[in-house]
Design an enzyme around this catalytic site. Sequence first.
Site, mmCIF file in Angstrom:
data_model
loop_
_atom_site.group_PDB
_atom_site.id
_atom_site.type_symbol
_atom_site.label_atom_id
_atom_site.label_comp_id
_atom_site.label_asym_id
_atom_site.label_seq_id
_atom_site.Cartn_x
_atom_site.Cartn_y
_atom_site.Cartn_z
ATOM 1 N N GLU A 115 0.837 -1.199 0.000
ATOM 2 C CA GLU A 115 0.000 0.000 0.000
ATOM 3 C C GLU A 115 0.870 1.247 0.000
ATOM 4 O O GLU A 115 2.111 1.161 0.101
ATOM 5 C CB GLU A 115 -0.943 -0.012 1.214
ATOM 6 C CG GLU A 115 -1.937 -1.155 1.175
ATOM 7 C CD GLU A 115 -2.871 -1.207 2.365
ATOM 8 O OE1 GLU A 115 -3.794 -2.034 2.347
ATOM 9 O OE2 GLU A 115 -2.673 -0.431 3.320
ATOM 10 N N HIS A 243 -9.019 9.559 3.610
ATOM 11 C CA HIS A 243 -8.672 8.467 2.702
ATOM 12 C C HIS A 243 -8.909 8.956 1.279
ATOM 13 O O HIS A 243 -9.975 9.497 0.979
ATOM 14 C CB HIS A 243 -9.522 7.221 2.985
ATOM 15 C CG HIS A 243 -8.936 5.978 2.397
ATOM 16 N ND1 HIS A 243 -8.916 5.747 1.038
ATOM 17 C CD2 HIS A 243 -8.321 4.915 2.970
ATOM 18 C CE1 HIS A 243 -8.323 4.582 0.815
ATOM 19 N NE2 HIS A 243 -7.950 4.059 1.966
ATOM 20 N N ARG A 291 -0.847 8.857 1.949
ATOM 21 C CA ARG A 291 -2.233 9.297 1.796
ATOM 22 C C ARG A 291 -2.414 10.814 1.794
ATOM 23 O O ARG A 291 -3.282 11.335 1.099
ATOM 24 C CB ARG A 291 -3.092 8.682 2.903
ATOM 25 C CG ARG A 291 -3.298 7.204 2.711
ATOM 26 C CD ARG A 291 -4.092 6.597 3.844
ATOM 27 N NE ARG A 291 -4.282 5.165 3.623
ATOM 28 C CZ ARG A 291 -4.873 4.362 4.484
ATOM 29 N NH1 ARG A 291 -5.317 4.833 5.629
ATOM 30 N NH2 ARG A 291 -5.009 3.070 4.210
ATOM 31 N N HIS A 352 -11.189 9.798 7.370
ATOM 32 C CA HIS A 352 -10.933 8.372 7.562
ATOM 33 C C HIS A 352 -10.336 8.027 8.918
ATOM 34 O O HIS A 352 -10.749 7.065 9.561
ATOM 35 C CB HIS A 352 -9.985 7.900 6.455
ATOM 36 C CG HIS A 352 -9.657 6.439 6.496
ATOM 37 N ND1 HIS A 352 -10.619 5.459 6.354
ATOM 38 C CD2 HIS A 352 -8.478 5.781 6.648
ATOM 39 C CE1 HIS A 352 -10.046 4.256 6.416
ATOM 40 N NE2 HIS A 352 -8.750 4.429 6.611
ATOM 41 N N ARG A 387 -0.598 8.932 9.171
ATOM 42 C CA ARG A 387 -0.488 7.489 9.414
ATOM 43 C C ARG A 387 -0.097 6.739 8.153
ATOM 44 O O ARG A 387 -0.683 6.944 7.092
ATOM 45 C CB ARG A 387 -1.817 6.942 9.945
ATOM 46 C CG ARG A 387 -1.825 5.424 10.095
ATOM 47 C CD ARG A 387 -3.078 4.937 10.773
ATOM 48 N NE ARG A 387 -4.272 5.064 9.971
ATOM 49 C CZ ARG A 387 -4.697 4.153 9.092
ATOM 50 N NH1 ARG A 387 -3.986 3.067 8.859
ATOM 51 N NH2 ARG A 387 -5.815 4.334 8.426
#
Length: 536
Positions: A115, A243, A291, A352, A387
């Site tokens: 990811e 997100h 992100r 998110h 994060r």
Amino acid sequence: MQTDILVIGSGIAGLTYALKCAQEMPDKTITILTKTQSDETNTKYAQGGIAGVTDFAHDSFQKHIEDTLIAGDGLCNPAIVEIVVKEGVQRINELISWGAQFDRDPEGDYKLGKEGGHSENRILHHKDVTGKEMERALLEAIKKCSNIHLISHCFVLDIITQHHLGYLVTKSTPDIECYGVYVLNLTTNKIEKIAAAITLLATGGNGQVYRTTTNPAIATGDGVAMVYRAKGRIENIEFIQFHPTALYEAGVRGHSFLITEAVRGDGGILRNASGEAFMEKYDERKDLAPRDIVARAIDNEMKINGTEFVYLDCRHMDQQKFKEHFPNIHAKCLSIGIDVAKDMIPVSPAAHYSCGGVKTDAYARTSIKNLYAAGECASTGLHGANRLASNSLLEAMVFAHRAFEDTLQKVQANSLRKIDDVVIPVWNADGTTAPKEMILITQSLKEMKLLMSDYVGIVRNNERLKRANRRIDLLHEETEYLYERTAVSPQLCELRNMITVSYLIIKSAELRHESRGLHYNTDYLFKQPILQNTIL
């Protein structure tokens, strides 16, 4: 009611802590409270997976640590990052021993996904419903423990401290202590007090303060708001992760369906309204950038093109593999007329994850004595300003275990206060009446979500923050007036908690005079040379 150990929340953090305490301390009673059903948590909606170094031939702890530090944009606590990465593998193996099943290839090796922000494939997953599978395994294990009592449909109103005993408690009061909680029992509609020697907050996130979020309806920031009211410390809560790829459905607000980052990890490409693959303009890692970068890029493309979404192109991907890895996403898209083999998926950013929260130390201890916090409601120092994908479930398990270790040490040392030592007064509802109009609550909720989305979203500036502060102050005043005069209800209490959390996000954003990670302020397009956390 009395219990030795009280757990508020039934996500992965709360269940892990409760299970360990029950197994190691069979003579202690553990009570878990949840405000809806036991499985309705943020954990349940975690799709992508859990990050952990299991393939040491290609990966290493150091690589995972470096990826986390890079994503956190300078604000991670390096010591905490090392703890989580290195201890996380043990916690994953424990979860597997409790029955959690992760996808394997025909040879029996784990299928490891990749990811955004990760340098290697290290994401363990169960199709695209990893959180749900982890929660299932934990709930099954919990059922086997006779000393665990799981009570659903209980709304926790406040943490009980010296304040409720008649003492003046301020931020500077030394040794603020938690004695338990006041609870609105939604079955009986009565307010009860629960006394506990130890309390763990595992109340999840606060995505519902925004108009569009991947979080379920329960994610209203209750734990953070309660700790702030109890004069506990809140840290870095301005860092709200959006997100990048929530499914865009015209007219649908509130809970948005998540399109996991693992889709891009398997080759999905973001395209704008013109069909252009745009991420290479923003970052050399393209669609697998962290992100914060991807969300801002999408936000910018939407503004340039005047659209409400961009596209995630999966048409070139192996469709059989897509169905196997992402059956939930495939089915959801088909249900609204999108065939991922032929059609691109419309996506847009949605609130998110909260990277900040209740400030804790390396053993999940908060600034309030005998009160722990773990999971999304806590600020451990792992995430910093942003994060890294799939680090959240890992963090929840590591700090649930560390809270358990500290609890066990206190029990063995016999250093806990006896529950009967403090006489807790009953909840005072004198002078309150039933609410006459729900519109007073629902309209305030709409206003709050709008102002947070429009003024305190992915991109911020000083003028927007000032406006947001003035408006949230008025909503706070009106809601407190209502709270003091009407009987409490879940709707009113959630509104009150969300307004408190909104204020904390705005105030923390105003205090950060720079752009860092998820906090992007167009009036401060630079980073301060001195790194510092925002503590309220």
